[in-house]
Design a protein around this motif. Structure first.
Motif, PDB file in Angstrom:
ATOM      1  N   ARG A  65     -13.659 -12.753 -11.299  1.00 17.14           N
ATOM      2  CA  ARG A  65     -14.173 -12.579  -9.953  1.00 17.14           C
ATOM      3  C   ARG A  65     -14.033 -11.115  -9.520  1.00 17.14           C
ATOM      4  NH1 ARG A  65     -11.478 -15.630  -4.722  1.00 17.14           N
ATOM      5  NH2 ARG A  65     -13.214 -15.377  -3.239  1.00 17.14           N
ATOM      6  N   PRO A  66     -15.112 -10.465  -9.088  1.00 17.01           N
ATOM      7  CA  PRO A  66     -14.971  -9.093  -8.567  1.00 17.01           C
ATOM      8  C   PRO A  66     -14.014  -9.081  -7.384  1.00 17.01           C
ATOM      9  CG  PRO A  66     -17.294  -9.709  -8.779  1.00 17.01           C
ATOM     10  CD  PRO A  66     -16.499 -10.956  -8.980  1.00 17.01           C
ATOM     11  N   ALA A  67     -13.380  -7.947  -7.141  1.00 14.92           N
ATOM     12  CA  ALA A  67     -12.394  -7.863  -6.069  1.00 14.92           C
ATOM     13  C   ALA A  67     -12.514  -6.539  -5.339  1.00 14.92           C
ATOM     14  CB  ALA A  67     -10.981  -8.038  -6.620  1.00 14.92           C
ATOM     15  N   VAL A  68     -12.217  -6.578  -4.042  1.00 18.67           N
ATOM     16  CA  VAL A  68     -12.221  -5.383  -3.196  1.00 18.67           C
ATOM     17  C   VAL A  68     -10.929  -5.366  -2.397  1.00 18.67           C
ATOM     18  CG1 VAL A  68     -13.344  -4.180  -1.278  1.00 18.67           C
ATOM     19  CG2 VAL A  68     -14.738  -5.348  -2.998  1.00 18.67           C
ATOM     20  N   VAL A  69     -10.211  -4.245  -2.467  1.00 17.20           N
ATOM     21  CA  VAL A  69      -9.011  -4.033  -1.649  1.00 17.20           C
ATOM     22  C   VAL A  69      -9.291  -2.841  -0.741  1.00 17.20           C
ATOM     23  CG1 VAL A  69      -6.543  -3.539  -1.630  1.00 17.20           C
ATOM     24  CG2 VAL A  69      -7.525  -4.910  -3.480  1.00 17.20           C
ATOM     25  N   ALA A  70      -9.336  -3.086   0.563  1.00 15.42           N
ATOM     26  CA  ALA A  70      -9.543  -2.026   1.539  1.00 15.42           C
ATOM     27  C   ALA A  70      -8.193  -1.664   2.144  1.00 15.42           C
ATOM     28  CB  ALA A  70     -10.515  -2.471   2.623  1.00 15.42           C
ATOM     29  N   VAL A  71      -7.794  -0.412   2.010  1.00 13.97           N
ATOM     30  CA  VAL A  71      -6.462   0.020   2.430  1.00 13.97           C
ATOM     31  C   VAL A  71      -6.588   0.903   3.667  1.00 13.97           C
ATOM     32  CG1 VAL A  71      -4.337   1.168   1.709  1.00 13.97           C
ATOM     33  CG2 VAL A  71      -5.728  -0.068   0.022  1.00 13.97           C
ATOM     34  N   TRP A  72      -5.966   0.472   4.752  1.00 12.53           N
ATOM     35  CA  TRP A  72      -6.080   1.129   6.054  1.00 12.53           C
ATOM     36  C   TRP A  72      -5.220   2.387   6.084  1.00 12.53           C
ATOM     37  CZ3 TRP A  72      -9.229  -0.722   9.974  1.00 12.53           C
ATOM     38  CH2 TRP A  72      -9.116  -0.125  11.228  1.00 12.53           C
ATOM     39  N   LEU A  73      -5.878   3.532   6.278  1.00 13.66           N
ATOM     40  CA  LEU A  73      -5.209   4.831   6.334  1.00 13.66           C
ATOM     41  C   LEU A  73      -5.414   5.454   7.708  1.00 13.66           C
ATOM     42  CD1 LEU A  73      -6.560   6.258   2.946  1.00 13.66           C
ATOM     43  CD2 LEU A  73      -4.515   4.881   3.287  1.00 13.66           C
TER      44      LEU A  73
ATOM     45  N   PRO B  55       1.721  -5.401  -4.335  1.00 16.00           N
ATOM     46  CA  PRO B  55       1.393  -6.802  -4.635  1.00 16.00           C
ATOM     47  C   PRO B  55      -0.084  -7.122  -4.423  1.00 16.00           C
ATOM     48  CG  PRO B  55       3.406  -6.674  -3.349  1.00 16.00           C
ATOM     49  CD  PRO B  55       2.817  -5.309  -3.349  1.00 16.00           C
ATOM     50  N   ALA B  56      -0.695  -6.526  -3.394  1.00 12.95           N
ATOM     51  CA  ALA B  56      -2.114  -6.792  -3.123  1.00 12.95           C
ATOM     52  C   ALA B  56      -2.989  -6.257  -4.242  1.00 12.95           C
ATOM     53  CB  ALA B  56      -2.519  -6.176  -1.786  1.00 12.95           C
ATOM     54  N   LEU B  57      -2.671  -5.074  -4.744  1.00 17.38           N
ATOM     55  CA  LEU B  57      -3.457  -4.502  -5.837  1.00 17.38           C
ATOM     56  C   LEU B  57      -3.327  -5.337  -7.107  1.00 17.38           C
ATOM     57  CD1 LEU B  57      -2.692  -0.689  -5.366  1.00 17.38           C
ATOM     58  CD2 LEU B  57      -4.789  -1.893  -4.750  1.00 17.38           C
ATOM     59  N   LYS B  58      -2.111  -5.778  -7.403  1.00 11.40           N
ATOM     60  CA  LYS B  58      -1.895  -6.601  -8.598  1.00 11.40           C
ATOM     61  C   LYS B  58      -2.625  -7.936  -8.482  1.00 11.40           C
ATOM     62  CE  LYS B  58       2.602  -4.577  -9.713  1.00 11.40           C
ATOM     63  NZ  LYS B  58       4.077  -4.788  -9.774  1.00 11.40           N
ATOM     64  N   LYS B  59      -2.601  -8.535  -7.301  1.00 11.88           N
ATOM     65  CA  LYS B  59      -3.291  -9.810  -7.080  1.00 11.88           C
ATOM     66  C   LYS B  59      -4.796  -9.631  -7.279  1.00 11.88           C
ATOM     67  CE  LYS B  59      -4.613 -13.766  -5.092  1.00 11.88           C
ATOM     68  NZ  LYS B  59      -4.703 -15.026  -5.863  1.00 11.88           N
ATOM     69  N   ALA B  60      -5.338  -8.549  -6.738  1.00 13.60           N
ATOM     70  CA  ALA B  60      -6.777  -8.308  -6.858  1.00 13.60           C
ATOM     71  C   ALA B  60      -7.183  -8.072  -8.304  1.00 13.60           C
ATOM     72  CB  ALA B  60      -7.178  -7.114  -5.990  1.00 13.60           C
ATOM     73  N   LEU B  61      -6.370  -7.312  -9.043  1.00 13.08           N
ATOM     74  CA  LEU B  61      -6.688  -7.088 -10.454  1.00 13.08           C
ATOM     75  C   LEU B  61      -6.622  -8.399 -11.236  1.00 13.08           C
ATOM     76  CD1 LEU B  61      -7.428  -4.915 -12.520  1.00 13.08           C
ATOM     77  CD2 LEU B  61      -4.982  -4.621 -12.968  1.00 13.08           C
ATOM     78  N   ALA B  62      -5.670  -9.245 -10.872  1.00 12.74           N
ATOM     79  CA  ALA B  62      -5.576 -10.555 -11.526  1.00 12.74           C
ATOM     80  C   ALA B  62      -6.832 -11.385 -11.265  1.00 12.74           C
ATOM     81  CB  ALA B  62      -4.331 -11.295 -11.038  1.00 12.74           C
ATOM     82  N   GLU B  63      -7.400 -11.249 -10.064  1.00 13.28           N
ATOM     83  CA  GLU B  63      -8.637 -11.978  -9.752  1.00 13.28           C
ATOM     84  C   GLU B  63      -9.780 -11.526 -10.659  1.00 13.28           C
ATOM     85  OE1 GLU B  63      -9.407 -14.482  -7.601  1.00 13.28           O
ATOM     86  OE2 GLU B  63      -7.259 -14.717  -7.239  1.00 13.28           O
ATOM     87  N   THR B  64      -9.860 -10.229 -10.923  1.00 11.33           N
ATOM     88  CA  THR B  64     -10.939  -9.757 -11.808  1.00 11.33           C
ATOM     89  C   THR B  64     -10.751 -10.298 -13.215  1.00 11.33           C
ATOM     90  OG1 THR B  64      -9.843  -7.693 -12.495  1.00 11.33           O
ATOM     91  CG2 THR B  64     -11.105  -7.644 -10.451  1.00 11.33           C
ATOM     92  N   ARG B  65      -9.514 -10.445 -13.638  1.00  7.91           N
ATOM     93  CA  ARG B  65      -9.257 -10.972 -14.980  1.00  7.91           C
ATOM     94  C   ARG B  65      -9.596 -12.455 -15.065  1.00  7.91           C
ATOM     95  NH1 ARG B  65      -3.461  -7.786 -15.830  1.00  7.91           N
ATOM     96  NH2 ARG B  65      -4.383  -5.735 -16.262  1.00  7.91           N
ATOM     97  N   LYS B  66      -9.688 -13.108 -13.916  1.00 13.09           N
ATOM     98  CA  LYS B  66     -10.128 -14.500 -13.880  1.00 13.09           C
ATOM     99  C   LYS B  66     -11.649 -14.608 -13.794  1.00 13.09           C
ATOM    100  CE  LYS B  66      -5.959 -16.045 -11.390  1.00 13.09           C
ATOM    101  NZ  LYS B  66      -5.462 -16.584 -10.083  1.00 13.09           N
TER     102      LYS B  66
END
Length: 590
Positions: free
Chosen positions: A575-583, A562-573
């Motif tokens: 706005r650049p987006a960054v998702v940092a995934v804790w490993l 869901p976080a990745l999809k939300k971020a991609l949706a932001e770019t389509r609006k």
């Protein structure tokens, strides 16, 4: 008027009588050469770019658009990303020696990318104070900027370099720089421009000059007939052939051509040890990924610098190997031990077409039967490989911290066929194995060995393809190398939004995993790999927000998709987006 028989467009005859100067001629030559963007980082001696471009736009003359970049490393990577996706030349402008050095390791990337990029820089003035507006008038720093050889910073990485002189026709020299950068094999050129030159009024004869195209862009040669016949004969008769790819996809037209050849002869395709471009569809049944070559009897290497890793998975001593490319002996690599029975200089597209044309005449009913059986076997191998990858990732879907394979699997599901993926990850993340990029020009891996390429390249890619999703994937160490704040600011400012996904393990693989292999049970390992971690990390989501981008940190594997999809949706609006995934950290528990 004409230039050696070539009719020049009206606008290239600069109005010298209206005060046109050398800066105007430089900009006119860039526009004539097909340059759309100048990636610009401010410096007083390169202010002519601002003035000449503004003048051209005001007066209706063709001119590239100036793109403000707040760091030169990001600027050059953006130029590379733009050139890779658009196929057009790109230009950077940097401030004297210091700005040139700020291009940093992106200069290394430019050398290995095979892309038409012109790197320009100012030179400090040397005219006596007060003698002209271009002289040493601004302050003491101007003396400190003069070096004995500014070009030595970059010369070994360039195809061509030159300092523009007062006696030069500035439009001609600029066109010459583009001609070199755009001629095959394409590559970077470096042009430095002192303010005494750029501000010099044009002499009447300097108001006209040829474009790079009028000078003539050198085409790469086709494959000589005898070589094409030999390769075709070997491939048609092979029991276990392989085609090794890496850089041929720089020309998108090669993808369909290679599909035609490989489908006709049922030729399995593998990635070289130094993949760069999408050369063959990732989901095609004949794509084997990073496959073992030890049992291959015939290997065709297409435009690959490092075709395989030496060792047990390399072709055996009885294998017949042909290496084809624009530089088949790899002159830019001083020590090169890979052997081949045949090395041929040729454009990859022309070579593929010539080999297929020769192969058609050699195919009879027996060969058709063999090819059909091999194709069916490859379908099953490809299906099993994909199924194994998916099963492995799904088995890790509930693991915390998030497993890198679960992240790679989710990225593969996120990126559709229209997306462009800019990959700056290390092999253990295996993201390319989970991608489904099948369209030519849909995937790019860092061309050299310098991390930090992805964010700048993604910005340039978005400028070149504004209607497509652009997704940059990178580790957190490389992400910080890429001066992301500078890139995100430009992406927000110019409304060129892209998504960045960061594998955040707070570890340098070189300082942990590699150290453990080089010094097993060594002192560094016993003491916890001091220098191998940057933990606790900065908050990449907050950094992104400070730059006008959307940012989110993800730790829960169930919330990742869901976080990745939300971020991609932001770019389509917009706005650049960054998702940092804790490993998990390398070789240490969190």
């Amino acid at each position: 008027m004409t230039w050696r028989g070539c009719v020049l467009p009206e606008w290239m005859q600069l109005p010298v009588e209206q005060g046109a100067d050398a800066g105007d001629a430089i900009i006119a030559a860039l526009a004539a050469g097909g340059v759309d963007y100048v990636f610009f980082t401010s410096g007083s001696e390169i202010g002519f770019y601002q003035e000449a471009i503004a003048k051209a736009h005001a007066l209706g003359w063709p001119a590239p658009r100036l793109i403000t970049m707040t760091h030169e490393h990001a600027s050059l990577n953006a130029a590379l990303g733009y050139a890779a996706v658009s196929g057009n030349p790109a230009v950077t402008a940097a401030h004297v020696d210091a700005g040139t050095q700020h291009h940093g390791a992106a200069i290394h990337t430019a050398m290995h990318a095979g892309l038409p990029v012109l790197i320009t820089a100012g030179c400090p003035p040397t005219s006596l104070t007060g003698t002209s507006p271009a002289a040493r008038n601004a302050g003491g720093h101007l003396w400190l900027q003069e070096t004995f050889d500014q070009h030595s910073i970059v010369r070994q990485y360039m195809k061509w370099d030159r300092r523009m002189q007062l006696q030069d026709n500035p439009g001609l020299i600029t066109s010459r720089a583009l001609q070199v950068a755009m001629s095959e094999p394409c590559g970077p050129a470096y042009l430095s421009i002192p303010p005494e030159v750029s501000m010099q009024p044009l002499a009447p004869a300097a108001g006209s000059f040829p474009s790079a195209q009028q000078l003539g862009l050198a085409r790469a040669p086709g494959l000589e007939p005898e070589g094409a016949r030999e390769i075709a004969r070997r491939l048609v008769g092979a029991k276990n052939p392989r085609v090794v790819v890496s850089g041929s996809g720089r020309n998108p037209a090669t993808v369909a051509a290679l599909m035609s050849l490989c489908e006709r002869l049922a030729l399995p395709v593998v990635h070289s040890a130094s993949r760069i471009y999408l050369c063959f569809p990732m989901d095609h049944p004949l794509m084997l990924g990073a496959a073992d070559l030890s049992d291959a009897d015939v290997v065709l290497v297409l435009e690959a610098d490092v075709p395989w890793m030496p060792g047990p998975h390399a072709p055996g001593p009885s294998a017949w190997v042909a290496a084809v490319g624009l530089d088949p002996i790899k002159r830019k690599i001083p020590t090169y031990e890979f052997t081949a029975d045949l090395r041929l200089t040729a454009d990859p597209l022309l070579a593929i077409q010539a080999i297929e044309a020769e192969a058609i005449a050699l195919i009879g009913p027996a060969q058709v039967r063999v090819f059909g059986e091999r194709a069916l076997a490859m379908v099953e191998i490809a299906r099993a490989r994909r199924s194994k990858l998916d099963t492995q990732a799904k088995s890790l879907g509930a693991k915390t911290p998030i497993d890198p394979l679960w992240l790679s699997y989710q990225i593969g599901r996120l990126a559709d066929q229209e997306a462009i993926v800019i990959d700056d990850t290390l092999p253990h993340n295996r993201v390319h194995e989970y991608l489904h990029c099948n369209r030519a020009g849909a995937y790019f891996f860092t061309p050299g060995t310098s991390g930090g390429w992805a964010t700048g390249a993604a910005f340039g890619a978005k400028l070149a393809a504004p209607m497509r999703d652009v997704i940059a994937v990178t580790g957190d160490g490389f992400y910080m190398f890429g001066t992301p704040a500078a890139v995100l600011w430009s992406a927000a400012h110019y409304k060129a939004p892209f998504l960045t996904i960061v594998y955040q393990n707070r570890s340098y693989a070189t300082g942990t995993v590699r150290m453990a292999k080089m010094y097993p049970d060594g002192y560094a390992q016993k003491s916890g790999f001091d220098g191998g971690y940057f933990d606790p990390p900065m908050d990449y989501a907050k950094e992104a927000e400070a730059c006008g981008a959307y940012g989110v940190n993800v730790r829960d594997p169930a919330k990742l998709a869901p976080a990745l999809k939300k971020a991609l949706a932001e770019t389509r609006k917009g706005r650049p987006a960054v998702v940092a995934v804790w490993l998990a950290r390398h070789l240490q528990a969190d």
